[in-house]
Design a protein around this motif. Structure first.
Motif, short mmCIF file in Angstrom:
data_model
loop_
_atom_site.label_atom_id
_atom_site.label_comp_id
_atom_site.label_asym_id
_atom_site.label_seq_id
_atom_site.Cartn_x
_atom_site.Cartn_y
_atom_site.Cartn_z
N THR A 170 0.75 -1.35 0.12
CA THR A 170 -0.04 -0.14 -0.04
C THR A 170 0.91 1.16 0.07
N LYS A 171 1.96 1.44 0.88
CA LYS A 171 2.61 2.40 1.06
C LYS A 171 3.49 2.79 -0.48
N ILE A 172 3.70 1.86 -1.24
CA ILE A 172 4.50 2.07 -2.35
C ILE A 172 3.41 2.33 -3.73
N GLY A 173 2.12 2.17 -3.29
CA GLY A 173 1.19 2.77 -4.35
C GLY A 173 0.33 1.51 -5.06
N GLU A 183 -0.73 -1.03 -9.24
CA GLU A 183 -0.07 -0.04 -10.47
C GLU A 183 1.29 0.44 -10.30
N ALA A 184 1.78 0.71 -8.97
CA ALA A 184 3.03 1.02 -8.89
C ALA A 184 4.00 -0.33 -8.70
N ASN A 227 10.76 5.03 -9.94
CA ASN A 227 9.19 4.71 -10.06
C ASN A 227 8.70 5.53 -8.75
N VAL A 256 9.59 5.01 -5.63
CA VAL A 256 9.30 4.27 -4.26
C VAL A 256 10.50 4.80 -3.11
#
Length: 121
Positions: free
Chosen positions: A9-12, A15-16, A97, A99
């Protein structure tokens, strides 16, 4: 850790992860030293497994159903140098990206822990 607090969740989220994996494989496939490892490989399947793997190690809502790391890489003759090269490309893709460094380090730590299963002595 709840799923809301997960690294995934923290990195997106998905999609991430997909963006990182796409960028990562662009880097890997352009490296002439690594190309022989991927000859005859179904790159779409490889991409899908990597998305699944990264999602799983970051606490995402998926489970990795590929071969275990040793089985998946057995007989490929992967050297420590090439493992490190691939890890560097993953680090670059994570950074490119967006992160965060601490999250990238957590992911890279998970990957580094697999080195004994992937590298052939």
């Amino acid at each position: 850790m709840s799923s809301a607090d997960s690294l995934y969740t923290k990195i997106g989220g998905r999609e991430a992860v997909e963006a990182v994996v796409s960028d990562f494989y662009d880097r890997v496939f352009e490296d002439p030293n690594l190309k022989p490892y991927f000859e005859g490989t179904d790159k779409d399947a490889l991409y899908a497994h990597q998305v699944q793997f990264i999602s799983a190690v970051t606490g995402g809502p998926v489970s990795y159903d590929g071969d275990d790391m040793q089985q998946a890489h057995e007989g490929m003759g992967i050297t420590e140098e090439d493992f490190d090269r691939v890890a560097t490309y993953l680090a670059e893709a994570l950074e490119a990206n967006g992160v965060a460094e601490d999250n990238a380090e957590a992911i890279l730590g998970q990957v580094a822990s697999l080195k004994p299963e992937v590298v052939e002595q």
